[in-house]
Design a protein around this motif. Structure first.
Motif, PDB file in Angstrom:
ATOM      1  N   GLU A  11       0.851  -1.197   0.000  1.00 28.56           N
ATOM      2  CA  GLU A  11       0.000   0.000   0.000  1.00 28.56           C
ATOM      3  C   GLU A  11       0.884   1.244   0.000  1.00 28.56           C
ATOM      4  OE1 GLU A  11      -2.382   2.534  -0.433  1.00 28.56           O
ATOM      5  OE2 GLU A  11      -3.601   0.750   0.017  1.00 28.56           O
ATOM      6  N   ASP A  12       0.725   2.105  -1.032  1.00 30.04           N
ATOM      7  CA  ASP A  12       1.575   3.290  -1.123  1.00 30.04           C
ATOM      8  C   ASP A  12       1.006   4.486  -0.374  1.00 30.04           C
ATOM      9  OD1 ASP A  12      -0.518   3.413  -3.016  1.00 30.04           O
ATOM     10  OD2 ASP A  12       0.575   4.883  -4.216  1.00 30.04           O
ATOM     11  N   ASP A  13      -0.250   4.400   0.050  1.00 33.96           N
ATOM     12  CA  ASP A  13      -0.860   5.462   0.858  1.00 33.96           C
ATOM     13  C   ASP A  13      -0.410   5.267   2.309  1.00 33.96           C
ATOM     14  OD1 ASP A  13      -2.733   6.793   2.652  1.00 33.96           O
ATOM     15  OD2 ASP A  13      -4.008   7.117   0.901  1.00 33.96           O
ATOM     16  N   LEU A  14       0.426   6.188   2.808  1.00 35.39           N
ATOM     17  CA  LEU A  14       1.023   6.015   4.134  1.00 35.39           C
ATOM     18  C   LEU A  14      -0.015   5.952   5.241  1.00 35.39           C
ATOM     19  CD1 LEU A  14       4.181   8.320   3.922  1.00 35.39           C
ATOM     20  CD2 LEU A  14       3.993   5.867   3.521  1.00 35.39           C
ATOM     21  N   GLY A  17      -1.900   2.696   4.983  1.00 36.67           N
ATOM     22  CA  GLY A  17      -0.992   1.605   5.314  1.00 36.67           C
ATOM     23  C   GLY A  17      -0.776   1.475   6.811  1.00 36.67           C
ATOM     24  N   TRP A  33       5.002  -4.776   5.592  1.00 34.80           N
ATOM     25  CA  TRP A  33       4.390  -3.721   4.775  1.00 34.80           C
ATOM     26  C   TRP A  33       5.396  -3.178   3.752  1.00 34.80           C
ATOM     27  CZ3 TRP A  33       3.328   1.872   6.918  1.00 34.80           C
ATOM     28  CH2 TRP A  33       2.712   2.641   5.929  1.00 34.80           C
ATOM     29  N   LYS A  35       5.741  -0.461   0.231  1.00 33.65           N
ATOM     30  CA  LYS A  35       5.101   0.698  -0.403  1.00 33.65           C
ATOM     31  C   LYS A  35       5.006   0.580  -1.921  1.00 33.65           C
ATOM     32  CE  LYS A  35       5.993   2.428   3.780  1.00 33.65           C
ATOM     33  NZ  LYS A  35       6.694   1.635   4.807  1.00 33.65           N
ATOM     34  N   ASP A  36       5.718  -0.383  -2.508  1.00 28.94           N
ATOM     35  CA  ASP A  36       5.637  -0.546  -3.962  1.00 28.94           C
ATOM     36  C   ASP A  36       5.873  -1.993  -4.350  1.00 28.94           C
ATOM     37  OD1 ASP A  36       8.535  -1.060  -4.712  1.00 28.94           O
ATOM     38  OD2 ASP A  36       8.750   0.883  -3.711  1.00 28.94           O
TER      39      ASP A  36
END
Length: 252
Positions: A11-14, A17, A33, A35-36
């Motif tokens: 998930e790239d939405d902090l 996430g 987790w 991010k990409d």
């Protein structure tokens, strides 16, 4: 101590996430987790987990591309996969399901919905493992009477399902010649050895479908068929309908 189920989140939405990681950790899941997609691919080249949750819209590699790379290229196709998306049209949604994605969540979603879907998928996976794991206490000794011969034969086939065992190896494990093995199988089942092995694998695939599995490539890999086309041809010959038709018929 009960081992925690491991979930990989992409998930790239902090903000989202962080929230999902906190929710899962609070509910006793072990979370990794990323991010990409690129980081995730590197991770899965050496690691495995119990479930993957991925956002659909991400830079450089979207959730669909990531799913295909993990399941097709890295061959981690036994890991359940959930897609998260903010806005998805019907065509894209159906394509994900056809690819073999197990489920999806539409943003914004409720915490309970996320947790229920995770639990249902992990429980389903665990039920498959329990259903097809031989009971080590089911037989104290192996005497190759008719009943025990078939039990022993089936247990070996189940344990070696993915390794594409041949008649030579099978006869060695049962401590008999190939000709004796073939005679005993013919006597008890009216099938030759190759036919019995093939139909045993197909019955296993059918049981997985009946339990909810709909990813045909996963079925091919789990049953140890040499190719997708051989599995498809064998399945249709055995059931009189294709695997896709069989899966669709269960949804009606």
């Amino acid at each position: 101590m009960k081992v925690k189920k491991k979930i990989v989140l992409i998930e790239d939405d902090l903000a989202l996430g962080i929230s999902i990681v906190e929710i899962l950790a609070f509910n006793n899941y072990d979370v990794e987790w990323f991010k990409d997609g690129a980081e995730t691919i590197t991770y899965f080249k050496k690691n495995i987990c119990d479930l993957i949750i991925s956002d659909f819209m991400m830079p450089t590699m979207n959730g669909e591309e990531l799913f295909l790379k993990i399941h097709k290229e890295i061959k981690k196709n036994s890991i359940p996969f959930i897609i998260i998306t903010a806005n998805i049209d019907e065509g894209i949604k159906y394509r994900q399901l056809e690819n073999g994605v197990n489920d999806y969540l539409t943003k914004p979603f409720k915490t309970k919905e996320l947790l229920y879907k995770i639990k249902n998928i992990l429980d389903f996976k665990q039920n498959i493992v329990k259903k097809f794991t031989p009971d080590p206490f089911s037989k104290v000794t192996i005497k190759l009477s008719q009943k025990d011969f078939i039990l022993s034969l089936n247990e070996i086939l189940l344990k070696t399902m993915k390794s594409k065992i041949d008649t030579t190896e099978l006869s060695k494990r049962l401590f008999m010649s190939k000709s004796t093995l073939d005679k005993k199988i013919r006597k008890h089942t009216n099938k030759n050895t190759s036919q019995y092995i093939r139909e045993f694998k197909l019955e296993y695939a059918i049981k997985l479908i009946n339990l909810g599995e709909k990813n045909i490539q996963f079925l091919v890999d789990e049953t140890g068929f040499n190719s997708f086309s051989y599995f498809s041809t064998s399945f249709k010959s055995y059931t009189r309908i294709s695997a896709r038709e069989y899966i669709k018929a269960l949804k009606v």
